[in-house]
Write a protein that holds these residues in place. Structure first.
Motif, PDB file in Angstrom:
ATOM      1  N   HIS A  28       0.728  -1.377   0.054  1.00  0.00           N
ATOM      2  CA  HIS A  28      -0.061  -0.088   0.109  1.00  0.00           C
ATOM      3  C   HIS A  28       0.665   1.255   0.099  1.00  0.00           C
ATOM      4  O   HIS A  28       0.400   2.471  -0.116  1.00  0.00           O
ATOM      5  CB  HIS A  28      -0.899  -0.097   1.181  1.00  0.00           C
ATOM      6  N   LEU A  29       2.109   1.194   0.209  1.00  0.00           N
ATOM      7  CA  LEU A  29       3.095   2.389   0.235  1.00  0.00           C
ATOM      8  C   LEU A  29       3.012   3.083  -1.036  1.00  0.00           C
ATOM      9  O   LEU A  29       3.259   2.328  -2.268  1.00  0.00           O
ATOM     10  CB  LEU A  29       4.230   1.970   0.787  1.00  0.00           C
ATOM     11  N   PRO A  30       2.983   4.427  -1.309  1.00  0.00           N
ATOM     12  CA  PRO A  30       3.070   5.193  -2.571  1.00  0.00           C
ATOM     13  C   PRO A  30       4.398   5.464  -2.937  1.00  0.00           C
ATOM     14  O   PRO A  30       4.933   6.567  -3.406  1.00  0.00           O
ATOM     15  CB  PRO A  30       2.306   6.332  -2.211  1.00  0.00           C
ATOM     16  N   VAL A  78       5.101   0.895   8.588  1.00  0.00           N
ATOM     17  CA  VAL A  78       5.229   2.408   7.640  1.00  0.00           C
ATOM     18  C   VAL A  78       3.759   2.367   7.103  1.00  0.00           C
ATOM     19  O   VAL A  78       3.440   1.260   6.336  1.00  0.00           O
ATOM     20  CB  VAL A  78       6.313   2.241   6.907  1.00  0.00           C
ATOM     21  N   LYS A  79       3.001   3.225   7.107  1.00  0.00           N
ATOM     22  CA  LYS A  79       1.818   3.314   6.605  1.00  0.00           C
ATOM     23  C   LYS A  79       1.808   4.452   5.424  1.00  0.00           C
ATOM     24  O   LYS A  79       2.828   5.173   5.386  1.00  0.00           O
ATOM     25  CB  LYS A  79       0.667   4.056   7.890  1.00  0.00           C
ATOM     26  N   PRO A  80       1.038   4.447   4.339  1.00  0.00           N
ATOM     27  CA  PRO A  80       0.931   5.240   3.385  1.00  0.00           C
ATOM     28  C   PRO A  80       1.107   6.880   3.826  1.00  0.00           C
ATOM     29  O   PRO A  80       1.835   7.385   3.218  1.00  0.00           O
ATOM     30  CB  PRO A  80      -0.437   4.885   2.676  1.00  0.00           C
ATOM     31  N   ASN A  81       0.400   7.167   4.649  1.00  0.00           N
ATOM     32  CA  ASN A  81       0.221   8.401   5.321  1.00  0.00           C
ATOM     33  C   ASN A  81       1.775   8.825   5.761  1.00  0.00           C
ATOM     34  O   ASN A  81       2.141  10.107   5.530  1.00  0.00           O
ATOM     35  CB  ASN A  81      -0.700   9.012   6.250  1.00  0.00           C
ATOM     36  N   HIS A  82       2.386   7.885   6.300  1.00  0.00           N
ATOM     37  CA  HIS A  82       3.871   8.408   6.524  1.00  0.00           C
ATOM     38  C   HIS A  82       4.820   8.601   5.583  1.00  0.00           C
ATOM     39  O   HIS A  82       5.264   9.719   5.462  1.00  0.00           O
ATOM     40  CB  HIS A  82       4.244   7.162   7.651  1.00  0.00           C
ATOM     41  N   VAL A  83       4.668   7.897   4.493  1.00  0.00           N
ATOM     42  CA  VAL A  83       5.428   8.173   3.350  1.00  0.00           C
ATOM     43  C   VAL A  83       5.038   9.588   2.551  1.00  0.00           C
ATOM     44  O   VAL A  83       5.802  10.242   2.206  1.00  0.00           O
ATOM     45  CB  VAL A  83       5.212   6.842   2.178  1.00  0.00           C
ATOM     46  N   ARG A  84       3.601   9.636   2.442  1.00  0.00           N
ATOM     47  CA  ARG A  84       3.260  11.007   1.856  1.00  0.00           C
ATOM     48  C   ARG A  84       3.608  12.140   2.669  1.00  0.00           C
ATOM     49  O   ARG A  84       4.005  13.012   2.184  1.00  0.00           O
ATOM     50  CB  ARG A  84       1.562  10.859   1.660  1.00  0.00           C
ATOM     51  N   ASP A 143       7.230  16.728   3.006  1.00  0.00           N
ATOM     52  CA  ASP A 143       8.290  17.567   3.606  1.00  0.00           C
ATOM     53  C   ASP A 143       9.752  17.799   2.935  1.00  0.00           C
ATOM     54  O   ASP A 143      10.115  19.030   3.017  1.00  0.00           O
ATOM     55  CB  ASP A 143       8.597  16.867   5.028  1.00  0.00           C
ATOM     56  N   LEU A 144       9.870  16.745   2.286  1.00  0.00           N
ATOM     57  CA  LEU A 144      11.144  17.021   1.180  1.00  0.00           C
ATOM     58  C   LEU A 144      10.709  17.676   0.316  1.00  0.00           C
ATOM     59  O   LEU A 144      11.647  18.448  -0.181  1.00  0.00           O
ATOM     60  CB  LEU A 144      11.443  15.341   0.786  1.00  0.00           C
ATOM     61  N   GLU A 145       9.675  17.738  -0.357  1.00  0.00           N
ATOM     62  CA  GLU A 145       9.228  18.732  -1.571  1.00  0.00           C
ATOM     63  C   GLU A 145       9.157  20.154  -0.840  1.00  0.00           C
ATOM     64  O   GLU A 145       9.655  21.058  -1.712  1.00  0.00           O
ATOM     65  CB  GLU A 145       8.052  18.215  -1.941  1.00  0.00           C
ATOM     66  N   LEU A 146       8.836  20.397   0.329  1.00  0.00           N
ATOM     67  CA  LEU A 146       8.566  21.671   0.933  1.00  0.00           C
ATOM     68  C   LEU A 146      10.112  22.496   1.345  1.00  0.00           C
ATOM     69  O   LEU A 146      10.359  23.481   0.995  1.00  0.00           O
ATOM     70  CB  LEU A 146       7.539  21.734   2.113  1.00  0.00           C
TER      71      LEU A 146
END
Length: 107
Positions: A24-26, A66-72, A77-80
């Motif tokens: 389920h990880l994006p 690790v849940k999908p929302n953790h990766v998102r 944060d990396l993009e910001l």
């Protein structure tokens, strides 16, 4: 900046609660199974460096869910903020399951 994250997991065990979340990880996942720790981390690093399509590497031990929302959130944060290095640590009491401390650092 567009982040293309590779999730690396050195995994000497099979923990169903963790593995059930991986599909389920994006992001793409590179798992190194049943190898000594130093070899697993080396293999993850080599894979990441040889695949230029990835902009960032996240490594997590094999016993955290690790849940999908953790990766998102990490990608957001990396993009910001465009960190060169972003690091964290988590300690959980294995008897109670409660978090006993946390630390993070950023450059």
């Amino acid at each position: 900046m567009t982040v293309n994250l590779l999730f690396g997991c050195p995994s000497p065990r099979d923990i169903p609660e963790v593995l059930n979340e991986h599909p389920h990880l994006p992001c793409d996942i590179f798992t190194v199974k049943y190898k000594p720790e130093w070899q697993a981390y080396f293999d993850i690093r080599e894979f990441f460096l040889s695949h230029k399509e990835y902009t960032h590497l996240a490594i997590a031990c094999d016993d955290i869910v690790v849940k999908p929302n953790h990766v998102r959130r990490l990608v957001r944060d990396l993009e910001l903020f465009d960190y060169d290095i972003l690091s964290g640590m988590m300690n959980v009491d294995i008897v109670t399951g409660k978090q006993i401390g946390r630390a993070s650092c950023r450059e």
